[in-house]
Design a protein around this motif. Structure first.
Motif, PDB file in Angstrom:
ATOM      1  N   VAL A  16       0.832  -1.197   0.000  1.00 34.79           N
ATOM      2  CA  VAL A  16       0.000   0.000   0.000  1.00 34.79           C
ATOM      3  C   VAL A  16       0.870   1.250   0.000  1.00 34.79           C
ATOM      4  CG1 VAL A  16      -1.792   1.252   1.266  1.00 34.79           C
ATOM      5  CG2 VAL A  16      -1.793  -1.264   1.236  1.00 34.79           C
ATOM      6  N   GLU A  17       0.467   2.266  -0.770  1.00 38.54           N
ATOM      7  CA  GLU A  17       1.176   3.544  -0.773  1.00 38.54           C
ATOM      8  C   GLU A  17       1.177   4.126   0.640  1.00 38.54           C
ATOM      9  OE1 GLU A  17       2.673   5.607  -3.631  1.00 38.54           O
ATOM     10  OE2 GLU A  17       2.929   3.427  -3.759  1.00 38.54           O
ATOM     11  N   ASN A  18       2.374   4.444   1.145  1.00 40.83           N
ATOM     12  CA  ASN A  18       2.525   4.933   2.520  1.00 40.83           C
ATOM     13  C   ASN A  18       1.850   3.991   3.507  1.00 40.83           C
ATOM     14  OD1 ASN A  18       3.862   7.391   1.663  1.00 40.83           O
ATOM     15  ND2 ASN A  18       1.845   8.144   1.047  1.00 40.83           N
ATOM     16  N   GLY A  19       1.900   2.728   3.199  1.00 41.60           N
ATOM     17  CA  GLY A  19       1.142   1.742   3.966  1.00 41.60           C
ATOM     18  C   GLY A  19       1.604   1.539   5.389  1.00 41.60           C
ATOM     19  N   ASN A  20       2.834   1.902   5.708  1.00 45.00           N
ATOM     20  CA  ASN A  20       3.322   1.693   7.065  1.00 45.00           C
ATOM     21  C   ASN A  20       2.599   2.569   8.084  1.00 45.00           C
ATOM     22  OD1 ASN A  20       5.235  -0.380   6.648  1.00 45.00           O
ATOM     23  ND2 ASN A  20       6.702   1.103   5.837  1.00 45.00           N
ATOM     24  N   PRO A  34      -3.460 -11.237   7.440  1.00 45.52           N
ATOM     25  CA  PRO A  34      -2.921 -10.203   8.322  1.00 45.52           C
ATOM     26  C   PRO A  34      -2.379  -9.024   7.516  1.00 45.52           C
ATOM     27  CG  PRO A  34      -1.415 -12.064   8.178  1.00 45.52           C
ATOM     28  CD  PRO A  34      -2.670 -12.476   7.473  1.00 45.52           C
ATOM     29  N   TYR A  35      -2.446  -7.847   8.123  1.00 41.48           N
ATOM     30  CA  TYR A  35      -1.840  -6.649   7.537  1.00 41.48           C
ATOM     31  C   TYR A  35      -0.551  -6.374   8.307  1.00 41.48           C
ATOM     32  CZ  TYR A  35      -1.246  -1.926   5.714  1.00 41.48           C
ATOM     33  OH  TYR A  35      -0.756  -0.795   5.088  1.00 41.48           O
ATOM     34  N   ALA A  36       0.562  -6.255   7.593  1.00 44.00           N
ATOM     35  CA  ALA A  36       1.851  -6.031   8.246  1.00 44.00           C
ATOM     36  C   ALA A  36       2.807  -5.372   7.274  1.00 44.00           C
ATOM     37  CB  ALA A  36       2.436  -7.356   8.738  1.00 44.00           C
ATOM     38  N   LEU A  81      -1.531   1.281 -11.727  1.00 43.28           N
ATOM     39  CA  LEU A  81      -2.427   1.291 -10.575  1.00 43.28           C
ATOM     40  C   LEU A  81      -1.651   0.979  -9.299  1.00 43.28           C
ATOM     41  CD1 LEU A  81      -4.388   0.781 -13.063  1.00 43.28           C
ATOM     42  CD2 LEU A  81      -5.936  -0.214 -11.377  1.00 43.28           C
ATOM     43  N   LYS A  82      -2.097   1.558  -8.195  1.00 39.62           N
ATOM     44  CA  LYS A  82      -1.472   1.315  -6.900  1.00 39.62           C
ATOM     45  C   LYS A  82      -2.557   1.092  -5.847  1.00 39.62           C
ATOM     46  CE  LYS A  82       2.586   4.194  -7.872  1.00 39.62           C
ATOM     47  NZ  LYS A  82       3.411   5.355  -7.426  1.00 39.62           N
ATOM     48  N   TRP A  83      -2.148   0.481  -4.740  1.00 36.02           N
ATOM     49  CA  TRP A  83      -3.063   0.273  -3.622  1.00 36.02           C
ATOM     50  C   TRP A  83      -3.041   1.498  -2.711  1.00 36.02           C
ATOM     51  CZ3 TRP A  83      -6.632  -3.404  -2.758  1.00 36.02           C
ATOM     52  CH2 TRP A  83      -6.586  -4.548  -3.569  1.00 36.02           C
ATOM     53  N   TYR A  84      -4.227   1.969  -2.344  1.00 30.38           N
ATOM     54  CA  TYR A  84      -4.361   3.113  -1.438  1.00 30.38           C
ATOM     55  C   TYR A  84      -5.309   2.748  -0.303  1.00 30.38           C
ATOM     56  CZ  TYR A  84      -2.230   5.910  -5.132  1.00 30.38           C
ATOM     57  OH  TYR A  84      -1.364   6.409  -6.090  1.00 30.38           O
ATOM     58  N   GLY A  85      -5.034   3.312   0.869  1.00 26.99           N
ATOM     59  CA  GLY A  85      -5.871   3.078   2.030  1.00 26.99           C
ATOM     60  C   GLY A  85      -6.763   4.260   2.327  1.00 26.99           C
ATOM     61  N   TYR A  86      -7.968   3.983   2.796  1.00 26.60           N
ATOM     62  CA  TYR A  86      -8.923   5.003   3.212  1.00 26.60           C
ATOM     63  C   TYR A  86      -9.441   4.613   4.586  1.00 26.60           C
ATOM     64  CZ  TYR A  86      -8.684   6.395  -1.599  1.00 26.60           C
ATOM     65  OH  TYR A  86      -8.220   6.803  -2.821  1.00 26.60           O
ATOM     66  N   MET A  87      -9.014   5.332   5.601  1.00 22.02           N
ATOM     67  CA  MET A  87      -9.435   5.027   6.953  1.00 22.02           C
ATOM     68  C   MET A  87     -10.518   6.007   7.388  1.00 22.02           C
ATOM     69  SD  MET A  87      -7.593   2.392   7.569  1.00 22.02           S
ATOM     70  CE  MET A  87      -7.327   1.933   5.837  1.00 22.02           C
ATOM     71  N   TYR A  88     -11.447   5.504   8.194  1.00 19.23           N
ATOM     72  CA  TYR A  88     -12.453   6.378   8.765  1.00 19.23           C
ATOM     73  C   TYR A  88     -11.782   7.290   9.784  1.00 19.23           C
ATOM     74  CZ  TYR A  88     -15.082   2.594   6.687  1.00 19.23           C
ATOM     75  OH  TYR A  88     -15.547   1.654   5.808  1.00 19.23           O
ATOM     76  N   ASP A  89     -12.479   8.320  10.276  1.00 16.43           N
ATOM     77  CA  ASP A  89     -11.879   9.301  11.178  1.00 16.43           C
ATOM     78  C   ASP A  89     -11.109   8.603  12.293  1.00 16.43           C
ATOM     79  OD1 ASP A  89     -12.998  11.302   9.703  1.00 16.43           O
ATOM     80  OD2 ASP A  89     -14.766  11.482  10.990  1.00 16.43           O
ATOM     81  N   VAL A  90      -9.827   8.887  12.360  1.00 21.55           N
ATOM     82  CA  VAL A  90      -8.949   8.203  13.304  1.00 21.55           C
ATOM     83  C   VAL A  90      -8.764   9.058  14.545  1.00 21.55           C
ATOM     84  CG1 VAL A  90      -6.672   7.226  13.674  1.00 21.55           C
ATOM     85  CG2 VAL A  90      -7.763   7.022  11.432  1.00 21.55           C
ATOM     86  N   TYR A  91      -9.087   8.501  15.694  1.00 23.09           N
ATOM     87  CA  TYR A  91      -8.921   9.206  16.964  1.00 23.09           C
ATOM     88  C   TYR A  91      -7.906   8.496  17.845  1.00 23.09           C
ATOM     89  CZ  TYR A  91     -13.156  11.707  15.672  1.00 23.09           C
ATOM     90  OH  TYR A  91     -14.085  12.486  15.020  1.00 23.09           O
TER      91      TYR A  91
END
Length: 268
Positions: A41-45, A73-75, A235-245
């Protein structure tokens, strides 16, 4: 296939694109693959502390629930997800002549398909996959801007990948056009198909574009996209996270209280 019909309209409005240069009479190329999705994932770390597991799911209409098809697992900023070699018939959809129209040719109308449009992200490493633990999703796409970046005037084009399963070989080729009038304005949707599915898993690309002037999307009344199995590069993998608190626990609480949008449940 009913779900798939709505996908390009929603993706087109999101403007995450790539312009396809294929024409209706281009050779059809298969997008078949072995069902193993390996993603860095782009900037996946940056998601390593939040995301512990990912899933690919399908909707079970009979029981009105989402069923996990595969998990991993995601790692280290990525994952390897292995889709099953066969998919249960209750998850498959037949082709609908009323939906595609007379100008789209389907080589085998008894064929049935389903698809995975995104990979869901969970904050728990367990296999329970509670909705409260879902913190976002990943998808595979690219977008390109052609124009003046200073004035933000030009064309954004996109390519978005779906992982589609077919119970047999089938080709889809042609153009479908549909229109709908809303508040006195008629909107037209044009879908161009050059898809060759092999039995098993395939990558199908939805491509299209949108024009911008001074950062404002030019809201036309015609939307057009192209479905193709001809490989699209970049094409690349991108992440979309919900509002992170902060912690996954706090994030899960936010999801529970505020609700969240499931990107993959389209056309329902």
């Amino acid at each position: 296939m009913k779900k798939l019909f709505y996908l390009p309209i929603i993706i087109g409005l999101m403007t995450i694109g790539f312009t396809s240069c294929n024409k209706d009479d281009d050779p059809i190329v298969s997008g078949a693959f072995d069902g193993v999705i390996t993603a860095q994932v782009e900037n996946g770390n940056i998601y390593n502390n939040l995301v512990k597991r990912v899933t690919a799911s399908l909707w079970d209409d009979d029981d009105d629930v989402e069923v996990v098809l595969a998990s991993a697992p995601y790692a280290n900023g990525g994952f390897t997800l292995t889709l099953p070699q066969t998919v249960d018939a209750k998850f498959l959809w037949p082709f609908d002549d009323d939906e595609f129209g007379p100008d789209v040719h389907i080589s085998d109308k008894d064929a049935q398909t389903t698809y995975v449009s995104d990979v869901e992200a969970y904050s728990s490493s367990s296999g329970d996959f509670d909705d409260y633990d879902q913190v976002g999703y990943f998808n595979f796409y690219k977008d390109v801007f052609d124009g003046n970046e200073v004035t933000e005037t030009g064309t954004y084009s996109y390519a978005y990948a779906m992982f589609m399963y077919a119970d047999r070989d089938v080709n889809i080729a042609g153009t479908e056009t549909s229109s709908e009038t809303y508040e006195g304005v008629t909107y037209t949707y044009i879908a161009r198909w050059s898809v060759s599915l092999k039995k098993g898993w395939n990558i199908v690309y939805d491509t299209g574009s949108s024009s911008y002037v001074n950062g404002e999307r030019q809201e036309g009344t015609t939307y057009e996209s192209h479905f193709t199995t001809t490989p699209v590069s970049g094409l690349k993998w991108y992440g979309y996270m919900y509002d992170v608190y902060g912690s996954p626990a706090k994030q899960a609480k936010n999801v529970r209280e505020g609700g969240h949008k499931r990107f993959g449940r389209l056309g329902r």
